[in-house]
Design an enzyme around this catalytic site. Structure first.
Site, PDB file in Angstrom:
ATOM      1  N   ARG A   1      79.693  29.346  -0.759  1.00 25.34           N
ATOM      2  CA  ARG A   1      80.373  29.561  -2.031  1.00 25.34           C
ATOM      3  C   ARG A   1      80.485  31.064  -2.248  1.00 25.34           C
ATOM      4  NH1 ARG A   1      75.815  27.842  -6.565  1.00 25.34           N
ATOM      5  NH2 ARG A   1      74.124  29.104  -5.733  1.00 25.34           N
TER       6      ARG A   1
ATOM      7  N   GLU B   1      78.068  31.969 -11.320  1.00 19.58           N
ATOM      8  CA  GLU B   1      77.162  32.946 -10.730  1.00 19.58           C
ATOM      9  C   GLU B   1      77.887  33.973  -9.853  1.00 19.58           C
ATOM     10  OE1 GLU B   1      72.990  30.425 -10.640  1.00 19.58           O
ATOM     11  OE2 GLU B   1      74.122  30.593  -8.788  1.00 19.58           O
TER      12      GLU B   1
ATOM     13  N   CYS C   1      90.008  45.698  -0.244  1.00 17.95           N
ATOM     14  CA  CYS C   1      88.904  46.280  -1.013  1.00 17.95           C
ATOM     15  C   CYS C   1      88.704  47.751  -0.685  1.00 17.95           C
ATOM     16  CB  CYS C   1      87.621  45.486  -0.769  1.00 17.95           C
ATOM     17  SG  CYS C   1      87.656  43.838  -1.522  1.00 17.95           S
TER      18      CYS C   1
ATOM     19  N   GLU D   1      71.653  27.132 -17.100  1.00 20.11           N
ATOM     20  CA  GLU D   1      71.051  26.321 -16.046  1.00 20.11           C
ATOM     21  C   GLU D   1      69.542  26.516 -16.070  1.00 20.11           C
ATOM     22  OE1 GLU D   1      72.357  26.758 -12.020  1.00 20.11           O
ATOM     23  OE2 GLU D   1      74.485  26.735 -12.532  1.00 20.11           O
TER      24      GLU D   1
END
Length: 678
Positions: free
Chosen positions: A104, A143, A153, A300
């Site tokens: 992720r 997150e 970048c 969370e």
């Protein structure tokens, strides 16, 4: 708010799961779920093919049953078709190798394609659900973290530097590139830090971290824009992480409507229980401070255990209630979990959840969650109340980055976070509310400000600290402060740089002690703080000269025995203290007890608290709510000060605790007492 991350997209094959989940949500007194996190593949299984029917059903069912949702944008993980068709969305590591599909947050925040796909998805979600009666707000991504070193970048970094410095001459001076002949003669020569390239120019490393934060915040704004375009009233939040080092969270403060974070306490480890409990309290205070003191959301936590910590420790009886109400005590208006129902497969299949694989409510964990749900129903008076902090600790991200990147005086164990915690813990032990701020925050609302290891001092901060003290404030800082400016360039003319006048000292040298070495700090006879005896110091001892400051304690050993180790300087109406050595927790407790008394700052209770017990306070301006929390395996007796209290968790909701009575606080016990504002 009480609820969890809910992933119905994983259970579309079983239509009975939603019905059972709703039934059990009501049993557990859960009222808000975070829905749609990581659901991109379920929402857009093929490019341009959108399947919202399953989400319609979930939200409509929620609305029919009085349950609400923080609806997530799914950008935390991209679908496989996107990575295959547009490989540029995948991140490039510091080694300049592009990642394969998987994991992720494996996506580039600068990628035009990724930004376009996110914008399309978020616009469609907003158009479909921004007015839905079940949706109370937007949960942006999940997150945020990590960095990308791709060509997009690199170019964005160079443009960021051009905006900041304007000319290469200014950049070369700020980065001190004349060292090792690293002077840049063209913007195109600049690359991000790399393990096989440049990584020892500290100012460059600092600017790269600043850029990564700014680029992430810009991506967050990009996510929010299509949502607010449809409905400006729905609040946005993103779940931040436990003092996450990679992003300066203060940059998110003005972008988000609500601050939320994910807390996974590790104080189950009895070997360091109170220190770990204090660390999570510090984090709660920091995230509350990020929101300007407004209540935050615990987005969370785990109702049982994690599967990613070194040891997956079960919560003992009482721990779930205590860890959840610990967040509420420090300003949270929610308790949310990861996760509602355990996944059947992949990396988090054994992570704790409200509903275990057994699939019913007849478990110890579910009963703990239901017990907390019942407690939260009794605490509605706390919603919107604040923590009345008169003390602040500076825990500044840029300073943290610079301290940890510096080479010397200890390259093995500079311990910035542990140092901040040690000072914070002295207040936690005494039940004193604390804000955790950065150095650009407003100082004027505090009586006491503590700045451990304020190594990097940005422009104007030294002057603001001097003004704070002159106006009557008390300022405390330590060794290794006032060393560098915002570009990580050492101050000329003597340390602690812009703090030198306020502190009334000159720091000439700092001695890094080996782990086996010990020195002592001896309080001078009749010192103003009325502290006696000696205290052990380790790791760092600074050799200072007084320049107007009064010496309160001296070193006991080595060639600098007898030299100042603790000083105080009077400036206008206030005082500035300097702790020249790394002192232990015993010193911190004794020292700050006197400092608080001198500054006129009280704890939540005017009584000495046992070890591993803390008292925290929230107030609505009329009433005060005192949280007594026992982070130990022992029963403790607590003597209250002479006021009338009401026990908010009592079964009849009206248990009056008599004046001067003693409360029994069970192991991992928590009591919430209401009184009139003092």
């Amino acid at each position: 708010m009480h609820g969890a991350d809910y992933n119905p997209d994983q259970w579309q094959h079983d239509p009975h799961v939603l019905e059972e989940d709703i039934r059990m949500m009501k049993l557990a007194k859960c009222n808000v779920m975070a829905v749609g996190i990581f659901a991109w593949s379920a929402l857009e299984p093929e490019e341009g093919v959108f399947t919202f029917d399953w989400l319609d059903r979930v939200l409509d069912t929620f609305a029919a049953n009085g349950i609400y949702a923080w609806l997530a944008t799914p950008s935390g993980a991209r679908p496989s078709w996107m990575a295959e068709q547009y490989p540029e969305v995948l991140r490039v590591g510091p080694n300049r190798v592009r990642n394969l599909f998987g994991a992720r947050h494996n996506h580039c925040y600068t990628s035009p394609v990724y930004r376009e796909k996110v914008s399309i998805m978020n616009r469609l979600l907003a158009e479909r659900y921004a007015q839905h009666p079940a949706v109370v707000g937007w949960h942006i991504s999940n997150e945020y973290g990590g960095e990308c070193h791709c060509d997009y970048c690199q170019e964005a970094f160079r443009e960021w530097l051009k905006r900041k410095y304007a000319t290469l001459d200014a950049l070369n001076m700020a980065w001190w590139t004349s060292f090792w002949s690293h002077t840049y003669t063209n913007w195109s020569q600049i690359e991000s830090p790399a393990p096989h390239g440049e990584n020892l120019v500290h100012a460059m490393n600092l600017d790269w971290k600043r850029f990564v934060t700014d680029q992430t915040v810009d991506f967050c704004r990009h996510e929010i824009e299509p949502l607010k375009a449809v409905n400006t009233e729905l609040p946005v939040t993103t779940n931040l992480m436990d003092a996450y080092e990679g992003l300066n969270y203060w940059k998110f403060a003005n972008v988000l409507d609500v601050i939320s974070w994910d807390a996974y306490p590790t104080w189950h480890d009895a070997s360091d229980q109170s220190n770990l409990a204090a660390w999570f309290s510090l984090n709660h205070d920091m995230f509350r401070s990020l929101g300007g003191g407004k209540p935050f959301l615990l987005m969370e936590s785990t109702p049982s255990l994690t599967n990613w910590q070194p040891v997956s420790k079960l919560k003992k009886p009482g721990m779930h209630l205590l860890s959840s109400l610990q967040a509420v005590a420090h300003g949270s208006d929610s308790v949310q979990y990861f996760q509602w129902r355990k996944s059947r497969g992949a990396s988090e299949k054994l992570h704790g959840a409200v509903i275990d694989h057994v699939g019913h409510e007849h478990t110890r964990v579910f009963q703990d969650v239901a017990e907390l749900g019942g407690a939260l129903e009794k605490l509605t008076d706390l919603i919107g109340t604040r923590v009345p902090a008169q003390t602040a600790i500076i825990f500044d991200w840029e300073n943290r980055w610079a301290v940890k990147d510096s080479q010397g005086p200890r390259n093995r164990g500079i311990k910035y976070e542990q140092t901040v915690l040690s000072h914070y813990r002295a207040f936690w032990e005494q039940g004193v509310p604390v804000d955790v701020i950065d150095m650009d925050c407003d100082f004027s609302k505090y009586k006491l400000i503590v700045a451990p290891m304020l190594y990097l001092v940005r422009p104007g901060v030294g002057e603001r600290i001097e003004q704070f003290v002159a106006n009557g404030g008390t300022f405390v800082t330590t060794y290794w402060s006032g060393i560098v400016d915002e570009n990580d360039l050492c101050f000329q003319g003597g340390f602690p740089g812009p703090l030198r006048k306020t502190l009334g000292i000159w720091s000439e040298e700092i001695d890094g002690l080996h782990d086996h070495e010990v020195n002592r700090v001896l309080f001078t006879e009749g010192n103003a703080l009325q502290i006696t005896g000696e205290y052990e110091v380790r790791e760092l001892c600074e050799l200072i000269h007084t320049e107007g400051a009064q010496t309160l304690a001296v070193y006991g050993d080595d060639f600098y025995a007898g030299r100042p180790a603790l000083t105080v300087n009077a400036v206008g109406k206030g005082k500035a203290y300097y702790i020249a050595a790394r002192t232990n927790q015993t010193f911190q407790s004794s020292f700050y007890k006197q400092i608080l008394k001198e500054a006129g700052i009280d704890g939540a209770l005017q009584t000495d608290l046992p070890a591993e017990v803390t008292a925290q306070i929230r107030t609505d301006g009329v009433n005060e709510f005192i949280f007594l929390m026992n982070f130990s395996r022992k029963t403790h007796a607590i003597t209250l000060d002479e006021q009338a209290y009401t026990d908010m968790l009592a079964s009849d909701s009206a248990l009056s605790v008599k004046i001067g009575s003693s409360l029994q606080l069970q192991p991992y016990g928590v009591r919430i007492l209401k009184r009139s504002k003092r």
